[in-house]
Structures are given as structure tokens and as C-alpha cells.
Design a protein around this motif. Structure first.
Motif, PDB file in Angstrom:
ATOM      1  N   ALA A   2       5.602  11.322  -0.127  1.00 10.05           N
ATOM      2  CA  ALA A   2       5.698  10.378   1.178  1.00 10.05           C
ATOM      3  C   ALA A   2       4.716  10.831   2.199  1.00 10.05           C
ATOM      4  O   ALA A   2       4.265  10.136   2.969  1.00 10.05           O
ATOM      5  CB  ALA A   2       7.233  10.519   1.467  1.00 10.05           C
ATOM      6  N   VAL A   3       4.530  12.256   2.002  1.00  8.86           N
ATOM      7  CA  VAL A   3       3.645  12.650   3.060  1.00  8.86           C
ATOM      8  C   VAL A   3       2.266  12.037   3.034  1.00  8.86           C
ATOM      9  O   VAL A   3       1.538  11.819   3.959  1.00  8.86           O
ATOM     10  CB  VAL A   3       3.533  14.223   3.049  1.00  8.86           C
ATOM     11  N   ILE A   4       1.598  12.036   1.786  1.00  2.00           N
ATOM     12  CA  ILE A   4       0.564  11.235   1.585  1.00  2.00           C
ATOM     13  C   ILE A   4       0.486   9.877   1.979  1.00  2.00           C
ATOM     14  O   ILE A   4      -0.536   9.473   2.563  1.00  2.00           O
ATOM     15  CB  ILE A   4      -0.098  11.474   0.025  1.00  2.00           C
ATOM     16  N   THR A   5       1.517   9.128   1.859  1.00  2.00           N
ATOM     17  CA  THR A   5       1.791   7.681   2.211  1.00  2.00           C
ATOM     18  C   THR A   5       1.554   7.540   3.582  1.00  2.00           C
ATOM     19  O   THR A   5       0.888   6.870   4.116  1.00  2.00           O
ATOM     20  CB  THR A   5       2.889   7.210   1.612  1.00  2.00           C
ATOM     21  N   PHE A   6       2.245   8.508   4.450  1.00  2.00           N
ATOM     22  CA  PHE A   6       2.281   8.275   5.982  1.00  2.00           C
ATOM     23  C   PHE A   6       0.710   8.746   6.516  1.00  2.00           C
ATOM     24  O   PHE A   6       0.445   8.323   7.435  1.00  2.00           O
ATOM     25  CB  PHE A   6       3.497   9.021   6.434  1.00  2.00           C
ATOM     26  N   THR A   7       0.261   9.902   5.870  1.00  2.00           N
ATOM     27  CA  THR A   7      -0.792  10.351   6.493  1.00  2.00           C
ATOM     28  C   THR A   7      -2.082   9.245   6.104  1.00  2.00           C
ATOM     29  O   THR A   7      -3.193   9.185   6.904  1.00  2.00           O
ATOM     30  CB  THR A   7      -1.227  11.763   6.035  1.00  2.00           C
ATOM     31  N   ASN A   8      -1.790   8.465   5.207  1.00  2.00           N
ATOM     32  CA  ASN A   8      -2.952   7.479   4.796  1.00  2.00           C
ATOM     33  C   ASN A   8      -2.951   6.130   5.520  1.00  2.00           C
ATOM     34  O   ASN A   8      -3.579   5.343   5.390  1.00  2.00           O
ATOM     35  CB  ASN A   8      -2.904   7.244   3.298  1.00  2.00           C
ATOM     36  N   ILE A   9      -1.717   6.090   6.436  1.00  2.00           N
ATOM     37  CA  ILE A   9      -1.773   4.902   7.304  1.00  2.00           C
ATOM     38  C   ILE A   9      -2.740   4.519   8.074  1.00  2.00           C
ATOM     39  O   ILE A   9      -3.357   3.454   7.910  1.00  2.00           O
ATOM     40  CB  ILE A   9      -0.139   4.664   8.045  1.00  2.00           C
ATOM     41  N   PRO A  10      -3.369   5.461   8.760  1.00  2.00           N
ATOM     42  CA  PRO A  10      -4.438   5.073   9.713  1.00  2.00           C
ATOM     43  C   PRO A  10      -5.651   4.628   8.784  1.00  2.00           C
ATOM     44  O   PRO A  10      -6.387   3.873   9.061  1.00  2.00           O
ATOM     45  CB  PRO A  10      -4.968   6.643  10.250  1.00  2.00           C
ATOM     46  N   THR A  11      -5.817   5.191   7.833  1.00  2.00           N
ATOM     47  CA  THR A  11      -6.980   4.570   6.896  1.00  2.00           C
ATOM     48  C   THR A  11      -6.850   3.602   6.502  1.00  2.00           C
ATOM     49  O   THR A  11      -7.667   2.529   6.360  1.00  2.00           O
ATOM     50  CB  THR A  11      -7.019   5.882   5.449  1.00  2.00           C
ATOM     51  N   PHE A  12      -5.506   3.019   6.149  1.00  2.00           N
ATOM     52  CA  PHE A  12      -5.063   1.652   5.605  1.00  2.00           C
ATOM     53  C   PHE A  12      -5.453   0.655   6.790  1.00  2.00           C
ATOM     54  O   PHE A  12      -6.099  -0.354   6.612  1.00  2.00           O
ATOM     55  CB  PHE A  12      -3.633   1.711   5.394  1.00  2.00           C
ATOM     56  N   VAL A  13      -5.100   1.062   7.939  1.00  2.00           N
ATOM     57  CA  VAL A  13      -5.329   0.106   9.222  1.00  2.00           C
ATOM     58  C   VAL A  13      -6.748  -0.150   9.514  1.00  2.00           C
ATOM     59  O   VAL A  13      -7.237  -1.213   9.634  1.00  2.00           O
ATOM     60  CB  VAL A  13      -4.633   0.695  10.671  1.00  2.00           C
ATOM     61  N   ILE A  14      -7.484   1.056   9.402  1.00  2.00           N
ATOM     62  CA  ILE A  14      -9.078   1.009   9.570  1.00  2.00           C
ATOM     63  C   ILE A  14      -9.535  -0.020   8.495  1.00  2.00           C
ATOM     64  O   ILE A  14     -10.559  -1.060   8.608  1.00  2.00           O
ATOM     65  CB  ILE A  14      -9.781   2.290   9.649  1.00  2.00           C
ATOM     66  N   THR A  15      -9.352   0.073   7.306  1.00  2.00           N
ATOM     67  CA  THR A  15      -9.813  -0.587   6.002  1.00  2.00           C
ATOM     68  C   THR A  15      -9.411  -1.896   6.129  1.00  2.00           C
ATOM     69  O   THR A  15     -10.093  -2.966   5.939  1.00  2.00           O
ATOM     70  CB  THR A  15      -9.317   0.047   4.751  1.00  2.00           C
ATOM     71  N   TYR A  16      -8.080  -2.220   6.694  1.00  2.00           N
ATOM     72  CA  TYR A  16      -7.729  -3.575   6.846  1.00  2.00           C
ATOM     73  C   TYR A  16      -8.394  -4.341   7.695  1.00  2.00           C
ATOM     74  O   TYR A  16      -8.860  -5.467   7.745  1.00  2.00           O
ATOM     75  CB  TYR A  16      -6.110  -3.452   7.026  1.00  2.00           C
ATOM     76  N   VAL A  17      -8.603  -3.731   8.719  1.00  2.00           N
ATOM     77  CA  VAL A  17      -9.474  -4.220  10.051  1.00  2.00           C
ATOM     78  C   VAL A  17     -10.708  -4.569   9.631  1.00  2.00           C
ATOM     79  O   VAL A  17     -11.280  -5.691   9.918  1.00  2.00           O
ATOM     80  CB  VAL A  17      -9.278  -3.428  11.427  1.00  2.00           C
ATOM     81  N   ILE A  18     -11.532  -3.602   8.796  1.00  2.00           N
ATOM     82  CA  ILE A  18     -12.902  -4.059   8.452  1.00  2.00           C
ATOM     83  C   ILE A  18     -12.852  -5.087   7.560  1.00  2.00           C
ATOM     84  O   ILE A  18     -13.715  -6.119   7.683  1.00  2.00           O
ATOM     85  CB  ILE A  18     -13.401  -2.532   7.774  1.00  2.00           C
TER      86      ILE A  18
ATOM     87  N   TYR B 259       0.897  -1.322   0.074  1.00  2.00           N
ATOM     88  CA  TYR B 259      -0.106   0.021  -0.048  1.00  2.00           C
ATOM     89  C   TYR B 259       0.912   1.220   0.048  1.00  2.00           C
ATOM     90  O   TYR B 259       0.764   2.328  -0.715  1.00  2.00           O
ATOM     91  CB  TYR B 259      -0.730   0.080   1.248  1.00  2.00           C
ATOM     92  N   GLY B 260       1.990   1.198   0.959  1.00  2.00           N
ATOM     93  CA  GLY B 260       2.668   2.652   0.895  1.00  2.00           C
ATOM     94  C   GLY B 260       3.441   2.783  -0.361  1.00  2.00           C
ATOM     95  O   GLY B 260       3.686   3.814  -0.913  1.00  2.00           O
ATOM     96  N   PHE B 261       3.938   1.815  -0.638  1.00  2.00           N
ATOM     97  CA  PHE B 261       4.794   1.642  -2.103  1.00  2.00           C
ATOM     98  C   PHE B 261       4.034   2.440  -3.242  1.00  2.00           C
ATOM     99  O   PHE B 261       4.329   3.359  -3.838  1.00  2.00           O
ATOM    100  CB  PHE B 261       5.510   0.565  -2.387  1.00  2.00           C
ATOM    101  N   PHE B 262       2.688   1.621  -3.246  1.00  2.00           N
ATOM    102  CA  PHE B 262       1.951   2.027  -4.663  1.00  2.00           C
ATOM    103  C   PHE B 262       1.244   3.532  -4.535  1.00  2.00           C
ATOM    104  O   PHE B 262       0.912   4.429  -5.490  1.00  2.00           O
ATOM    105  CB  PHE B 262       0.941   0.924  -4.893  1.00  2.00           C
ATOM    106  N   ILE B 263       0.853   3.895  -3.151  1.00  2.00           N
ATOM    107  CA  ILE B 263       0.471   5.185  -2.964  1.00  2.00           C
ATOM    108  C   ILE B 263       1.619   6.284  -3.363  1.00  2.00           C
ATOM    109  O   ILE B 263       1.079   7.423  -3.693  1.00  2.00           O
ATOM    110  CB  ILE B 263      -0.073   5.460  -1.475  1.00  2.00           C
ATOM    111  N   TRP B 264       2.677   6.001  -2.657  1.00  2.00           N
ATOM    112  CA  TRP B 264       3.672   6.818  -3.329  1.00  2.00           C
ATOM    113  C   TRP B 264       3.817   6.980  -4.768  1.00  2.00           C
ATOM    114  O   TRP B 264       4.238   7.924  -5.048  1.00  2.00           O
ATOM    115  CB  TRP B 264       5.200   6.395  -2.443  1.00  2.00           C
TER     116      TRP B 264
END
Length: 136
Positions: free
Chosen positions: A88-104, A77-82
Motif C-alpha cells: 500500500a505504501v508504494i501505491t500511495f507514494t505513486n499517486i503524484p506520479t499518476f496525477v502528473i502522467t494523467y494530466v500529460i 491504478y491503485g488497485f493494480f499497483i497494489w
């Protein structure tokens, strides 16, 4: 051939989930992806779907599968968002979104797996021959 079919199924599930989430994201943000962004997002989704094949490997514990899958998914996810957004800022700020989506998504598929196992067990119990109580 069996593994090839499984890989194709996982690939398409990944693309389906990725398409839905990408469409939802672009719709909520009133954006339109370029062909390059769309291609990168679908490639990311396909790879992420294929990474779920790790759960088919029975020689490692479930917790090891889960941790490995989470880390590999997050790196992908991080690599492709980058690559897609070039920041890199967009990549790191989207980590919480990734975690929430992953859990769901994880909870949904885990529930589906349990429901399928329950239905299979019910069918097996229903079709199981009854032992006779008479003795010879």
C-alpha cells in the motif's frame, strides 16, 4: 459491432500507453518485470484504456466525464499497483506520479481532439458550396 470496434481501439490504446510508461519506468529504475508483474500491468493498461470510453457517452457533461474518468482511473491504478507490488505504501507514494502522467496524457489527447476537429472544420468549409450573389 461499432461499439465492439471502439472498445478494441480503446483497449489497444490503453495497452500501448501502459506499455510505454511501464517500459520507461522499468528502464529508468534498471528493473526487469516478472511475467506476473508484466501481465498485471498490461491488464491494468487495458482496463484503463476501456475506461476512456466514458468520453464517448454524450448524455453527461464533459466535467462529469472527466471527474468520473479520473476517479475510476486512479482506483484502477491503485488497485493494480497494489496487486503488482504488494504494498500500500508504494501505491500511495505513486499517486503524484499518476496525477502528473494523467494530466500529460489528458492534455495530449485533448490537443489531438481539437486538432482533428479543426482539420474536419477546414475540410467542411473548403467543400461547402458557395452561395451565389445574384438575385432572381
Amino acid at each position: 459491432m461499432k461499439h465492439f470496434k471502439e472498445a478494441i481501439v480503446y483497449l489497444f490504446i490503453g495497452i500501448g500507453i501502459g506499455s510505454f510508461i511501464s517500459l520507461l519506468s522499468f528502464t529508468l529504475n534498471h528493473g526487469t518485470p516478472s511475467m506476473r508483474k508484466f501481465s498485471l500491468l498490461m491488464t491494468m493498461s487495458a482496463i484503463m484504456g476501456l475506461l476512456s470510453l466514458i468520453f464517448e457517452y454524450d448524455k453527461i457533461t464533459f466535467i462529469t466525464q472527466l471527474i468520473s474518468h479520473f476517479i475510476l482511473e486512479m482506483l484502477t491504478y491503485g488497485f493494480f499497483i497494489w496487486l503488482t507490488f504488494g504494498s500500500a505504501v508504494i501505491t500511495f507514494t505513486n499517486i503524484p506520479t499518476f496525477v502528473i502522467t494523467y494530466v500529460i496524457i489528458f492534455i495530449y489527447f485533448r490537443k489531438q481532439g481539437r486538432d482533428n476537429a479543426r482539420r474536419i472544420n477546414e475540410q467542411l468549409q473548403k467543400n461547402k458550396p458557395k452561395k451565389s450573389d445574384s438575385t432572381n
